[in-house]
Design an enzyme around this catalytic site. Structure first.
Site, short mmCIF file in Angstrom:
data_model
loop_
_atom_site.label_atom_id
_atom_site.label_comp_id
_atom_site.label_asym_id
_atom_site.label_seq_id
_atom_site.Cartn_x
_atom_site.Cartn_y
_atom_site.Cartn_z
N SER A 23 -1.17 -3.48 -14.43
CA SER A 23 -0.92 -4.86 -13.97
C SER A 23 -0.21 -4.85 -12.62
CB SER A 23 -0.08 -5.62 -14.99
OG SER A 23 -0.71 -5.58 -16.24
N ARG A 24 0.50 -3.77 -12.30
CA ARG A 24 1.26 -3.72 -11.04
C ARG A 24 0.40 -3.32 -9.84
NH1 ARG A 24 5.72 -1.97 -14.68
NH2 ARG A 24 7.37 -3.51 -14.47
N HIS A 67 -6.64 -3.36 -20.56
CA HIS A 67 -6.29 -4.09 -21.79
C HIS A 67 -7.55 -4.46 -22.56
CE1 HIS A 67 -2.70 -5.20 -19.20
NE2 HIS A 67 -2.11 -4.76 -20.29
#
Ligand code: PAF
Length: 451
Positions: free
Chosen positions: A344-345, A195
């Site tokens: 994110s996972r 990100h």
């Protein structure tokens, strides 16, 4: 006609406004340059130099290696409007020999508007109160020498955190009026370096950057990980701050989907296969939230990571079909040092599964490398990739492993030799409970490097 008719209709003379000015120089005769600038400013109609602080010596902040600065502050009174004063200051800097150079580079003269009366302004070339005023001792000390209560000057928070669509739209429209371009990075939070690279690109290409942080319930099926999806908000806001985000939009669910919200956007073929088949309804949720965010933020550019290649294809179709503003910018996949695509996972993976998960980029790499070595059969390339996944015991399922056309992601016919315009895409599950990992690679690019 009475002789005073014109005077009756003239606007009243503007009231002078107090302005605090930052002064700096680190080239040539620094004190003389500052003194000459103040002298020149005092002769500009509508500008009065009321008081000047003693000058101090300070170390440069940022920019290339350079010599020390002389810094000070001045109190002016002016009847000029802020941008007219800014133009006078720029002309004074140029007259002192300042030429365009690197950001925070050496300069014979630096004149910064720190405050302009009690006004707040946020335009392309002028932000007041100056956003970094409170952090810089070479500004704070001279202001205190002028008797200014620095703590009473409002701080421009970066990022500004807002939770209503109206607040975002108000900021966005004000920036547009001030000539600013707006970059937008929509996210579900749990921000990582991937990100950050989208944000940095937006920062480099746009005047203002908006990030949304919203775990969108509409794109999760009932059995999926909505409740346990990571929500480390303060770490997310710190990452936003470090990377120069201007506004973080963190809405509660009711702000995004108020009572009575009933619209859904279904995108066509792009949304049907692969993720669309594995997660029915997922792209309806993505398209609906992104269309709403897009209309709220009104970005000039919005930034998406290519890891979610199908999401990008769906959103590109959505943008074209609904004439959503600006440009969709697709950014390269960001990988961890060992080759795993950032997600994110990834935090869900146990250390063992995390190691095993390197089979995903390894599978893509095997196919791309074989293609470079002359293997062009679709099924053969898929077989090589599949073998890498099957070799890992903790790979508990492969939802899809496909070769498709780049961008539109149309199916690649089995009888057509795979060429460099193709992309290989995978979703595989690791561990128990399973974590789904997505990844993809183009046959045009270098194969992913796996550590
Ligand atoms: O990619 C994501 O994080 C999400 O799908 C998005 C685009 C922010 C929509 O919720």
């Amino acid at each position: 006609m009475p002789t005073n008719a014109r005077a009756d209709h003239d606007p009243p003379a503007p009231e002078p406004v107090e302005v605090l000015l930052g002064l700096g120089s680190n080239l040539g005769d620094r004190d003389a340059a500052i003194a000459a600038a103040l002298d020149a400013l005092g002769r500009v109609p509508g500008v009065e130099v009321v008081e000047v602080s003693p000058l101090l010596e300070s170390e440069p902040v940022g920019g290339p290696p350079q010599s020390k600065y002389r810094n000070g502050a001045a109190r002016l009174r002016t009847t000029l409007v802020p941008h007219a004063l800014l133009a006078v200051l720029k002309a004074t800097e140029r007259a002192a020999g300042r030429v365009p150079g690197p950001r925070n580079g050496p300069r014979p003269l630096d004149l910064d508007i720190l405050t302009f009366g009690g006004r707040t302004l946020d335009t392309r070339d002028l932000v007041v109160p100056h956003p970094r005023l409170h952090e810089r001792s070479f500004v704070v000390e001279p202001l205190r020498a002028l008797g200014v209560d620095v703590d009473a000057i409002p701080r421009i928070a970066r990022p500004r955190v807002v939770d209503t669509p109206a607040a975002v739209q108000e900021a966005s429209l004000a920036w547009r009026r001030g000539g600013c371009s707006i970059g937008f990075v929509p996210t579900m939070g749990a921000l990582h370096e991937g990100h950050a690279s989208l944000i940095r690109r937006a920062r480099a290409e746009c005047d203002r950057v908006v990030v949304s942080i919203f775990v969108n319930p509409l794109q999760f099926a009932a059995h999926e990980d909505l409740d346990k999806y990571p929500r480390p908000l303060s770490a997310d806001l710190e990452l936003c701050e470090r990377n120069g985000v201007d506004l973080a939009f963190v809405p509660p669910v009711e702000a995004m989907y108020p009572a009575g919200f009933a619209s859904r956007i279904a995108v066509g073929a792009e949304a049907e296969a692969m993720e669309g088949a594995a997660r029915p309804g997922h792209f309806i949720g993505v398209a609906t939230v992104v269309a709403r965010l897009w209309s709220i933020v009104l970005p000039d550019r919005s930034y998406y990571g290519r890891k979610d290649a199908q999401q990008v294809a769906v959103l590109r179709r959505l943008q074209q079909d609904l004439c959503l503003s600006g440009e969709l910018v697709e950014c390269p996949i960001d990988r961890e040092a060992d080759g795993l695509a950032r997600s994110s996972r990834n935090v869900y993976l146990s250390p063992e599964d995390r190691t095993a998960a390197r089979a995903v980029p390894r599978a893509l790499s095997a196919a791309v490398r074989a293609h470079r070595n002359g293997v062009h059969g679709r099924d053969e390339l898929l077989g090589l990739a599949r073998a890498e996944l099957d070799a890992e015991a903790s790979c508990t399922g492969v939802d899809y492993l496909e070769i498709r056309t780049d961008l539109e992601l149309a199916p690649w016919p089995g009888d057509r030799p795979v060429d460099s315009s193709a992309r290989i895409l995978v979703a595989a599950r690791f561990g128990d409970p399973a974590t789904r990992l997505l990844d993809n690679a183009s046959f045009r690019d270098e194969p992913p490097v796996v550590g």
